[in-house]
Scaffold this motif. Structure first.
Motif, PDB file in Angstrom:
ATOM      1  N   LYS A  37       0.821  -1.312  -0.071  1.00 61.34           N
ATOM      2  CA  LYS A  37       0.126   0.042   0.045  1.00 61.34           C
ATOM      3  C   LYS A  37       0.773   1.208  -0.196  1.00 61.34           C
ATOM      4  N   THR A  38       1.743   1.378   0.823  1.00 59.65           N
ATOM      5  CA  THR A  38       2.800   2.549   0.822  1.00 59.65           C
ATOM      6  C   THR A  38       3.476   2.789  -0.351  1.00 59.65           C
ATOM      7  N   GLU A  39       3.864   1.416  -0.839  1.00 51.42           N
ATOM      8  CA  GLU A  39       4.738   1.612  -2.250  1.00 51.42           C
ATOM      9  C   GLU A  39       3.589   2.084  -3.284  1.00 51.42           C
ATOM     10  N   ALA A  40       2.455   1.658  -3.367  1.00 50.29           N
ATOM     11  CA  ALA A  40       1.471   1.985  -4.594  1.00 50.29           C
ATOM     12  C   ALA A  40       1.272   3.595  -4.098  1.00 50.29           C
ATOM     13  N   LEU A  41       0.809   4.015  -3.122  1.00 51.06           N
ATOM     14  CA  LEU A  41       0.759   5.603  -2.667  1.00 51.06           C
ATOM     15  C   LEU A  41       1.807   6.169  -3.128  1.00 51.06           C
ATOM     16  N   SER A  42       3.170   6.057  -2.798  1.00 51.09           N
ATOM     17  CA  SER A  42       4.225   6.886  -3.214  1.00 51.09           C
ATOM     18  C   SER A  42       4.406   6.958  -4.761  1.00 51.09           C
ATOM     19  N   ARG A  43       4.044   5.985  -5.552  1.00 48.61           N
ATOM     20  CA  ARG A  43       3.840   6.194  -7.066  1.00 48.61           C
ATOM     21  C   ARG A  43       3.148   7.068  -7.641  1.00 48.61           C
ATOM     22  N   GLU A  44       1.762   7.116  -6.954  1.00 45.10           N
ATOM     23  CA  GLU A  44       0.837   8.266  -7.470  1.00 45.10           C
ATOM     24  C   GLU A  44       1.095   9.541  -7.480  1.00 45.10           C
ATOM     25  N   LYS A  45       2.291  10.111  -6.926  1.00 44.94           N
ATOM     26  CA  LYS A  45       2.621  11.564  -6.877  1.00 44.94           C
ATOM     27  C   LYS A  45       2.987  12.085  -8.276  1.00 44.94           C
ATOM     28  N   VAL A  46       2.415  13.261  -8.344  1.00 45.89           N
ATOM     29  CA  VAL A  46       2.744  13.761  -9.562  1.00 45.89           C
ATOM     30  C   VAL A  46       3.730  14.940  -9.542  1.00 45.89           C
ATOM     31  N   HIS A  47       4.816  15.034 -10.505  1.00 49.62           N
ATOM     32  CA  HIS A  47       5.684  16.194 -10.683  1.00 49.62           C
ATOM     33  C   HIS A  47       5.749  16.724 -11.929  1.00 49.62           C
ATOM     34  N   PHE A  48       5.551  18.038 -12.074  1.00 48.93           N
ATOM     35  CA  PHE A  48       5.533  18.849 -13.182  1.00 48.93           C
ATOM     36  C   PHE A  48       6.059  20.046 -13.079  1.00 48.93           C
ATOM     37  N   SER A  49       6.600  20.782 -14.046  1.00 47.49           N
ATOM     38  CA  SER A  49       6.950  22.151 -14.044  1.00 47.49           C
ATOM     39  C   SER A  49       6.381  23.059 -15.269  1.00 47.49           C
ATOM     40  N   ILE A  50       6.207  23.983 -14.915  1.00 45.08           N
ATOM     41  CA  ILE A  50       5.583  25.039 -16.073  1.00 45.08           C
ATOM     42  C   ILE A  50       6.775  25.847 -16.674  1.00 45.08           C
ATOM     43  N   SER A  51       6.856  26.002 -18.041  1.00 44.92           N
ATOM     44  CA  SER A  51       8.025  26.745 -18.653  1.00 44.92           C
ATOM     45  C   SER A  51       7.473  27.591 -19.529  1.00 44.92           C
ATOM     46  N   LYS A  52       7.848  28.634 -19.786  1.00 48.58           N
ATOM     47  CA  LYS A  52       7.411  29.509 -21.218  1.00 48.58           C
ATOM     48  C   LYS A  52       8.421  29.241 -22.188  1.00 48.58           C
ATOM     49  N   TRP A  53       7.805  28.964 -23.369  1.00 49.49           N
ATOM     50  CA  TRP A  53       8.470  28.826 -24.498  1.00 49.49           C
ATOM     51  C   TRP A  53       8.706  30.206 -25.414  1.00 49.49           C
ATOM     52  N   THR A  54      10.042  30.326 -25.947  1.00 54.14           N
ATOM     53  CA  THR A  54      10.097  31.461 -26.629  1.00 54.14           C
ATOM     54  C   THR A  54      10.937  31.086 -27.752  1.00 54.14           C
ATOM     55  N   ASP A  55      10.547  31.357 -29.271  1.00 53.08           N
ATOM     56  CA  ASP A  55      11.194  31.173 -30.444  1.00 53.08           C
ATOM     57  C   ASP A  55      11.333  29.598 -30.580  1.00 53.08           C
ATOM     58  N   GLY A  56      10.450  28.817 -29.997  1.00 53.48           N
ATOM     59  CA  GLY A  56      10.490  27.131 -30.253  1.00 53.48           C
ATOM     60  C   GLY A  56      11.370  26.684 -29.218  1.00 53.48           C
ATOM     61  N   LYS A  57      11.869  27.556 -28.022  1.00 57.46           N
ATOM     62  CA  LYS A  57      12.640  26.553 -27.120  1.00 57.46           C
ATOM     63  C   LYS A  57      12.202  27.159 -25.749  1.00 57.46           C
ATOM     64  N   PRO A  58      12.535  26.093 -24.844  1.00 61.18           N
ATOM     65  CA  PRO A  58      11.796  26.442 -23.635  1.00 61.18           C
ATOM     66  C   PRO A  58      12.788  27.226 -22.595  1.00 61.18           C
ATOM     67  N   GLU A  59      12.462  28.287 -21.974  1.00 58.99           N
ATOM     68  CA  GLU A  59      12.998  28.879 -21.239  1.00 58.99           C
ATOM     69  C   GLU A  59      13.309  28.083 -19.736  1.00 58.99           C
ATOM     70  N   LYS A  60      13.809  28.775 -18.722  1.00 60.19           N
ATOM     71  CA  LYS A  60      14.407  28.057 -17.284  1.00 60.19           C
ATOM     72  C   LYS A  60      12.633  27.916 -16.993  1.00 60.19           C
ATOM     73  N   PRO A  61      12.266  26.619 -16.144  1.00 60.81           N
ATOM     74  CA  PRO A  61      11.140  26.502 -15.562  1.00 60.81           C
ATOM     75  C   PRO A  61      10.697  27.635 -14.551  1.00 60.81           C
ATOM     76  N   SER A  62       9.767  28.044 -14.825  1.00 56.71           N
ATOM     77  CA  SER A  62       9.277  29.190 -13.583  1.00 56.71           C
ATOM     78  C   SER A  62       8.313  28.612 -12.409  1.00 56.71           C
ATOM     79  N   MET A  63       7.809  27.530 -12.531  1.00 56.62           N
ATOM     80  CA  MET A  63       7.143  26.911 -11.514  1.00 56.62           C
ATOM     81  C   MET A  63       7.290  25.469 -11.692  1.00 56.62           C
ATOM     82  N   SER A  64       7.444  24.926 -10.384  1.00 57.09           N
ATOM     83  CA  SER A  64       7.370  23.532 -10.456  1.00 57.09           C
ATOM     84  C   SER A  64       6.447  23.070  -9.415  1.00 57.09           C
TER      85      SER A  64
END
Length: 71
Positions: A37-64
């Motif tokens: 149960k503990t192992e399965a619950l630890s796998r459900e966490k979601v990690h993502f970041s938001i990056s602004k794209w300029t001229d077709g390339k991502p800039e440094k992530p602004s939010m994680s």
């Protein structure tokens, strides 16, 4: 003419398949015994970041973010 006889029950209940799938997965995870149960619950966490794209390339992530969709 289409018949409603073959409509899946999750659709008849007004849910999308993703919602139905998430509910089922949550129920299964909560029914597991330790340590699985503990192992399965630890796998459900979601990690993502938001990056602004300029001229077709991502800039440094602004939010994680890191969160668990099912508390």
């Amino acid at each position: 003419m289409a018949s409603n006889a073959a409509v899946p029950f999750w659709r008849a209940a007004g849910m999308t398949y993703i919602t139905y799938s998430n509910i089922c997965a949550n129920l299964v995870r909560n029914c597991l015994k330790e340590p699985y149960k503990t192992e399965a619950l630890s796998r459900e966490k979601v990690h993502f970041s938001i990056s602004k794209w300029t001229d077709g390339k991502p800039e440094k992530p602004s939010m994680s973010f890191s969160f668990s969709p099912f508390p």
